[in-house]
Structures are given as structure tokens and as C-alpha cells.
Design an enzyme around this catalytic site. Structure first.
Site, PDB file in Angstrom:
ATOM      1  N   ARG A   1       0.832  -1.196   0.000  1.00 20.11           N
ATOM      2  CA  ARG A   1       0.000   0.000   0.000  1.00 20.11           C
ATOM      3  C   ARG A   1       0.869   1.250   0.000  1.00 20.11           C
ATOM      4  NH1 ARG A   1       1.692   3.272   4.067  1.00 20.11           N
ATOM      5  NH2 ARG A   1       1.281   2.604   6.189  1.00 20.11           N
TER       6      ARG A   1
ATOM      7  N   GLU B   1      -7.500   8.713   6.681  1.00 20.60           N
ATOM      8  CA  GLU B   1      -6.407   9.465   7.310  1.00 20.60           C
ATOM      9  C   GLU B   1      -5.693  10.334   6.275  1.00 20.60           C
ATOM     10  OE1 GLU B   1      -2.102   8.586   9.385  1.00 20.60           O
ATOM     11  OE2 GLU B   1      -3.756   7.253   9.881  1.00 20.60           O
TER      12      GLU B   1
ATOM     13  N   ARG C   1      -5.489   6.333   0.122  1.00 22.71           N
ATOM     14  CA  ARG C   1      -4.717   5.170   0.545  1.00 22.71           C
ATOM     15  C   ARG C   1      -4.924   4.133  -0.544  1.00 22.71           C
ATOM     16  NH1 ARG C   1      -2.741   3.899   5.843  1.00 22.71           N
ATOM     17  NH2 ARG C   1      -1.869   5.936   6.227  1.00 22.71           N
TER      18      ARG C   1
ATOM     19  N   CYS D   1       0.762  12.179   8.190  1.00 25.39           N
ATOM     20  CA  CYS D   1       1.573  11.748   9.336  1.00 25.39           C
ATOM     21  C   CYS D   1       3.049  11.629   8.945  1.00 25.39           C
ATOM     22  CB  CYS D   1       1.060  10.404   9.854  1.00 25.39           C
ATOM     23  SG  CYS D   1       1.935   9.860  11.331  1.00 25.39           S
TER      24      CYS D   1
ATOM     25  N   THR E   1       5.296   9.806   9.965  1.00 24.61           N
ATOM     26  CA  THR E   1       5.818   8.431   9.937  1.00 24.61           C
ATOM     27  C   THR E   1       5.632   7.818   8.553  1.00 24.61           C
ATOM     28  OG1 THR E   1       3.724   7.417  10.628  1.00 24.61           O
ATOM     29  CG2 THR E   1       5.224   8.095  12.381  1.00 24.61           C
TER      30      THR E   1
ATOM     31  N   ARG F   1       4.298   0.554   2.248  1.00 25.67           N
ATOM     32  CA  ARG F   1       4.430  -0.548   3.210  1.00 25.67           C
ATOM     33  C   ARG F   1       4.033  -1.826   2.483  1.00 25.67           C
ATOM     34  NH1 ARG F   1       3.420  -3.282   8.043  1.00 25.67           N
ATOM     35  NH2 ARG F   1       1.189  -3.533   7.781  1.00 25.67           N
TER      36      ARG F   1
ATOM     37  N   ARG G   1       4.723  -7.340  13.287  1.00 28.88           N
ATOM     38  CA  ARG G   1       3.542  -6.873  14.025  1.00 28.88           C
ATOM     39  C   ARG G   1       2.586  -8.047  14.191  1.00 28.88           C
ATOM     40  NH1 ARG G   1       1.825  -1.120  11.611  1.00 28.88           N
ATOM     41  NH2 ARG G   1       0.722  -2.325  10.072  1.00 28.88           N
TER      42      ARG G   1
ATOM     43  N   GLU H   1      -0.285  -3.001  14.109  1.00 29.53           N
ATOM     44  CA  GLU H   1       0.401  -2.449  15.269  1.00 29.53           C
ATOM     45  C   GLU H   1      -0.368  -2.672  16.575  1.00 29.53           C
ATOM     46  OE1 GLU H   1       3.554   1.150  15.336  1.00 29.53           O
ATOM     47  OE2 GLU H   1       1.766   1.336  14.134  1.00 29.53           O
TER      48      GLU H   1
END
Length: 356
Positions: free
Chosen positions: A126, A225, A229, A271, A273, A280, A309, A314
Site C-alpha cells: 500500500r 487518514e 490510501r 503523518c 511516519t 508498506r 507486528r 500495530e
């Protein structure tokens, strides 16, 4: 200049952060008195303040990161806070470093990591994207949410072949469709508390939606978010097919919709991060011998820049011995290198599992 009411909230939030003994976020680590004093009066052209950046981390003292970027400009305007956080999270990506240009590489270099279907249950790649010229969630108006959805929807309607599918707006979605999408693990729910506190869920569900192709191997979240995505996934370990599908989709969307990109930080998202490649690549995998000792599994995975994970991501545990293992690095390397790290690491883990 920032108004007095915002300054009062900032001062109260900063005090709360400093007084907390339980808080170990990157926000607390790097928002020193000196940095706070420098940044508290600054504003971006779109009107974002330091309060927009830190409010989620101040409200949720158990945050790992604690900051969000209300718009693309925030990464520069509040650079004294974002830069050290980015360097810390992304393994030494310094303020003087530059993320390489986008490069998906040669798809034919990728393989099926588990052709015998013994270990890998499913594979997923993604990435996140933001639409150029629009702020991120906290600064978006209701009209902008609708406008963005219309632009994206129009381009999704031009997908052909294996990417052809349907778009489901959250507004007015009937219960049956909603339930089906939840059962398929496709539908995102209204923002979690970290996003709520960051003001990322205003005007919900306006302008939000989900797209998936007919085979349900490709989906796209709109205005959750991030603005977009983009996700490619399927059962088994055929990384070449899965990554190839993602690349095809991203390139097609980009023909009509320019993405927010920075010469230094790569693709910009809400974000910090999730900057740079924003990629990912992950597998759901069973490695019973190696995973008998989770610490050992994490140690071996770490050597290949992989993150372990739980099954649901997470902060979750493994269910039935299934782990989610993905590339850890997203900045300072190309898209091709990020996915290749995942592939090479998974091939090594399987090799080790077989030898035990």
C-alpha cells in the site's frame, strides 16, 4: 500571528506534556521550551498553527509519535519540530538528507516469495498520496472534501481491465453494502481517538468513500487518514503481480491528479511516519519454528530492515501463529528498494524456517 485563544491552548497543552511522567512520544522528546517558543506564533499560508500539529499528541499522552501535518507547508514552517522527529523515526534521515526521486524499478525483478503456499497466507502493498493544492484533514473544508472526492471518482471511473470496479461513498451507504465491506475487511471506521483529536474527522462521512476492483484485489480509501490510501493485495505470495497492480493504478491516477511531493521529503502525507515512498509492503506469514520465540523472530527480521507486528497490525498479538511482517524503511530509498527489502527479507526468513 497566532491569536490569543490558540496561544492559551498551546501553553496549557505544552504544560500538560511536560508534566506527564507517562508520556514517551517523539513529540515530548523534541518539543523543548526553546522549540516551543520559536514555533508557537507561526502560521502557514493555509492558516495551520502549532496547535494543529500537536493537539493529538497532547490529548493522547500514550501516542508514539504525537504530531500530524495539517498541510504540506507545515513540514517547513514547523521544521524545527518535524525534522528531528523524522530523523528519529526514519532511522537517521537528517535535515540535510534528500529523498530520491520516485522509482518503481523493474517489476520483473519481483517473484512469488512462497510458490508452494506453505508459509505466506496473503501479501499486501500500500501507499499513501495527497492531492496537490489541498491541505490535509484538519484544514479541509466540507466543500473541499466533496470536490476531492468528485475528482478522484471521475478518474477511478476510467480504470480498465483488472482495476475496473466500483466506488462506494460513505454518505448514504446502505447497511447491506456496509456490512459486506466490513466482512471483507475493506471498510474503515470513523477515525480512532488519535485522528479525532487531530481534528481529522470533521464533516464525517462527507467526501469519504472506498473503491475496489471486481476481484477485490485492489482498493482505495478516499479521505480517511490521508487523501488517498492505495492498496493492492491477494492471497499467497505473488509479490510481482501485487506490486505490478499497485504501480499501474498509481500511474493511472497521477495522469489526471497531481500528488503533493517535496524534493527533500518525497510524497507528503498527514503523518510524518508515512513520508518518502509511503510504501508498506507486507505479508501475513506463519513461521512456527522461528516464531516460537518472538524476540528471536524480531531480531532476525530486524537484520533485514523488517518490522514484525501482530495479525491485525500495530499493538496487536499474533492470532494462530500468523504475523504481519513488512518493510520498516520508507525514506531515503526508492519504492523499488523498499519493496525489494521486504522480498529479500521474507525469502531469508523462509529459508531460516526451513533449515530449523
Amino acid at each position: 500571528m497566532t491569536d490569543q485563544a490558540t496561544l492559551d491552548k498551546l501553553n496549557a497543552g505544552f504544560k500538560r506534556l511536560q508534566d506527564s511522567k507517562e508520556c514517551h512520544s517523539l513529540l515530548k522528546k523534541y518539543l523543548t521550551q526553546d522549540v516551543f517558543d520559536k514555533l508557537k506564533s507561526r502560521k502557514t499560508a493555509m492558516g495551520a498553527t502549532l496547535l494543529d500539529v500537536i493537539q493529538s499528541g497532547v490529548e493522547n499522552l500514550d501516542s508514539g509519535c504525537g504530531v500530524y501535518a495539517p498541510d504540506a507547508e507545515s513540514y517547513k514552517t514547523f521544521g524545527e519540530l518535524f525534522d528531528p522527529i523524522i530523523e528519529d523515526y526514519h532511522g537517521g534521515f537528517k535535515p540535510t538528507d534528500k529523498h530520491p526521486p520516485c522509482d518503481f524499478g523493474d517489476i520483473n525483478q519481483f517473484v512469488n516469495v512462497d510458490p508452494e503456499n506453505k508459509y505466506v497466507i496473503s501479501t499486501r502493498v500500500r501507499c499513501g498520496r495527497s492531492l496537490q493544492g489541498y491541505p490535509f484533514n484538519p484544514c479541509l473544508t466540507e466543500a473541499q472534501y466533496k470536490e476531492m472526492q468528485d475528482k478522484v471518482k471521475a478518474q477511478l471511473a476510467t480504470f480498465e481491465g483488472e482495476l475496473k470496479g466500483s466506488y462506494f461513498p460513505l454518505t448514504g451507504m446502505d447497511k447491506k453494502t456496509q456490512q459486506q465491506l466490513i466482512d471483507d475487511h475493506f471498510l474503515f471506521k470513523e477515525g480512532d481517538r488519535f485522528l479525532q483529536a487531530a481534528n481529522a474527522c470533521r464533516y464525517w462521512p462527507t467526501g469519504r468513500g472506498i473503491y475496489h476492483n471486481d476481484a477485490k484485489t485492489f482498493l482505495m480509501w478516499v479521505n480517511e487518514e490521508d487523501h488517498l490510501r492505495i492498496i493492492s493485495m491477494q492471497k499467497g505470495g505473488d509479490l510481482k503481480q501485487i506490486f505490478g497492480r499497485l504501480v499501474k493504478a498509481v500511474k493511472h491516477i497521477e495522469q489526471k491528479i497531481p500528488f503533493s511531493h517535496d524534493d527533500r521529503l518525497g510524497f507528503l502525507t498527514f503523518c510524518p511516519t508515512n513520508l518518502g515512498t509511503t510504501i508498506r509492503a507486507s505479508v501475513h506469514i506463519k513461521l512456527p519454528k522461528l516464531a516460537a520465540d518472538r524476540k528471536k523472530l524480531e531480531e532476525v527480521a530486524g537484520k533485514y530492515n523488517l518490522q514484525v507486528r501482530g495479525t491485525a497490525g500495530e499493538h496487536t498479538e499474533s492470532v494462530g501463529g500468523v504475523y504481519d511482517i513488512s518493510n520498516k524503511r520508507r525514506m531515503g530509498l526508492t519504492e523499488y528498494q523498499a519493496v525489494k527489502e521486504m522480498q529479500d527479507g521474507i525469502l531469508e526468513l523462509i529459508k531460516i524456517e526451513k533449515s530449523m
